[in-house]
Motif scaffolding. Structure first.
Motif, short mmCIF file in Angstrom:
data_model
loop_
_atom_site.label_atom_id
_atom_site.label_comp_id
_atom_site.label_asym_id
_atom_site.label_seq_id
_atom_site.Cartn_x
_atom_site.Cartn_y
_atom_site.Cartn_z
N TYR A 69 -31.77 22.90 30.42
CA TYR A 69 -31.36 21.67 31.11
C TYR A 69 -30.12 21.06 30.47
CZ TYR A 69 -31.51 16.82 32.67
OH TYR A 69 -31.18 15.60 33.19
N GLU A 71 -26.82 22.70 31.26
CA GLU A 71 -26.40 22.68 32.67
C GLU A 71 -25.29 21.65 32.87
OE1 GLU A 71 -26.01 24.14 35.92
OE2 GLU A 71 -27.82 24.97 34.99
N SER A 72 -24.12 22.10 33.34
CA SER A 72 -22.98 21.19 33.49
C SER A 72 -23.18 20.19 34.62
CB SER A 72 -21.70 22.00 33.74
OG SER A 72 -21.81 22.74 34.94
N SER A 73 -24.09 20.46 35.55
CA SER A 73 -24.30 19.56 36.69
C SER A 73 -25.39 18.53 36.44
CB SER A 73 -24.65 20.38 37.94
OG SER A 73 -25.83 21.14 37.71
N ARG A 74 -25.93 18.47 35.21
CA ARG A 74 -26.96 17.48 34.93
C ARG A 74 -26.36 16.07 35.01
NH1 ARG A 74 -24.94 19.41 30.35
NH2 ARG A 74 -24.63 18.10 28.51
N ASP A 79 -25.22 12.19 34.17
CA ASP A 79 -24.51 11.64 33.01
C ASP A 79 -25.24 10.39 32.52
OD1 ASP A 79 -22.61 11.37 31.09
OD2 ASP A 79 -21.05 10.58 32.40
N GLN A 107 -29.52 11.14 32.41
CA GLN A 107 -29.68 12.48 31.84
C GLN A 107 -31.04 12.65 31.17
OE1 GLN A 107 -27.08 14.96 28.53
NE2 GLN A 107 -26.06 13.45 29.80
N PRO A 143 -28.80 16.06 40.14
CA PRO A 143 -27.54 15.63 39.50
C PRO A 143 -26.93 14.48 40.24
CG PRO A 143 -27.25 17.70 40.68
CD PRO A 143 -28.72 17.41 40.70
N LYS A 168 -23.66 13.47 39.41
CA LYS A 168 -22.28 13.90 39.56
C LYS A 168 -22.06 15.04 38.60
CE LYS A 168 -20.53 10.62 36.15
NZ LYS A 168 -19.58 9.54 35.86
N GLU A 169 -20.99 15.76 38.80
CA GLU A 169 -20.73 16.88 37.91
C GLU A 169 -20.29 16.35 36.56
OE1 GLU A 169 -18.23 19.83 39.50
OE2 GLU A 169 -18.07 20.94 37.63
N ASN A 170 -20.90 16.87 35.54
CA ASN A 170 -20.61 16.40 34.19
C ASN A 170 -19.38 17.10 33.64
OD1 ASN A 170 -21.04 14.86 31.99
ND2 ASN A 170 -22.73 16.02 31.17
#
Length: 209
Positions: A88, A91-94, A96, A100, A202, A204-206
């Motif tokens: 988890y 994962e870059s899409s978790r 912010d 989180q 998600p 937003k993209e982290n």
């Protein structure tokens, strides 16, 4: 030396470096109310006296930025039961920030106030004593202020996979014997399956962790 030769040489180097079995950890930090965590496979002891740890992160790391701004961070050395946490926080899409950590059991570290996860094999509460870039990674150095340990088997990164490692003590009678194909110090089980636990959607993209 040709480009083909160089590529072949670096490929061999990469394969060799992936043979380094290392524990998987999640670094956490909080600054001005913003919490962040990221999975790393390189946390090592730099010094025993004083106790200093080093962690490698991607350039532009959010975690390194928050830790440096606050001057503190925490390290969670994960157990073999915490592979879903490792996946988890990689994962870059978790989400912010505070989102989180939604639905995740944690408590604040006494010194850094960064999230600590119950069930980890070790927690380190650290003061930042250095940050610099080496090649394609940033290195974050932390002096250990507080530490505690748990029980269980380690979560190990090896050849790009995560393994639940069972440590097998070396018998006293084997210590003087030469190492052969049958000498095993770590029993690496099958690679861990992807998580089945539902995770928060998600927001937003982290940015790179």
């Amino acid at each position: 030396m040709t480009n083909v030769t160089l590529r072949s040489r670096w490929s061999a180097h990469d394969r060799a470096l992936r043979r380094l079995a290392v524990p998987v950890s999640v670094l956490t930090a909080v600054h001005e109310g913003r919490r962040h965590g990221t999975t790393v496979s390189t946390v090592t002891r730099i010094s025993r006296r004083p106790q200093v740890l080093g962690a490698c992160l991607k350039p532009g790391s959010v975690l390194a930025g928050l830790a440096t701004a606050e001057g503190r961070f925490a390290v969670n050395v994960l157990s073999s039961e915490q592979d879903r946490l490792a996946r988890y926080f990689a994962e870059s899409s978790r989400p912010d920030g505070a989102a989180q950590f939604q639905g995740i059991d944690w408590h604040p570290a006494a010194y850094s106030e960064a999230p600590l996860f119950p069930g980890a094999l070790a927690h380190y509460d650290c003061r930042v004593v250095g940050r610099f870039q080496v090649g394609d990674h940033e290195v974050l150095l932390g002096a250990v202020v507080n530490a505690d340990t748990g029980e269980g088997d380690p979560l190990i990164s090896y050849t790009g996979e995560m393994f639940a490692g069972t440590l097998i003590p070396v018998a006293e009678s084997d210590r003087g014997a030469p190492l052969g194909r049958g000498s095993a110090l770590v029993d690496a089980r099958l690679p861990l399956a992807p998580p089945a636990l539902p995770l928060p959607p998600p927001l937003k993209e982290n940015v790179p962790s």
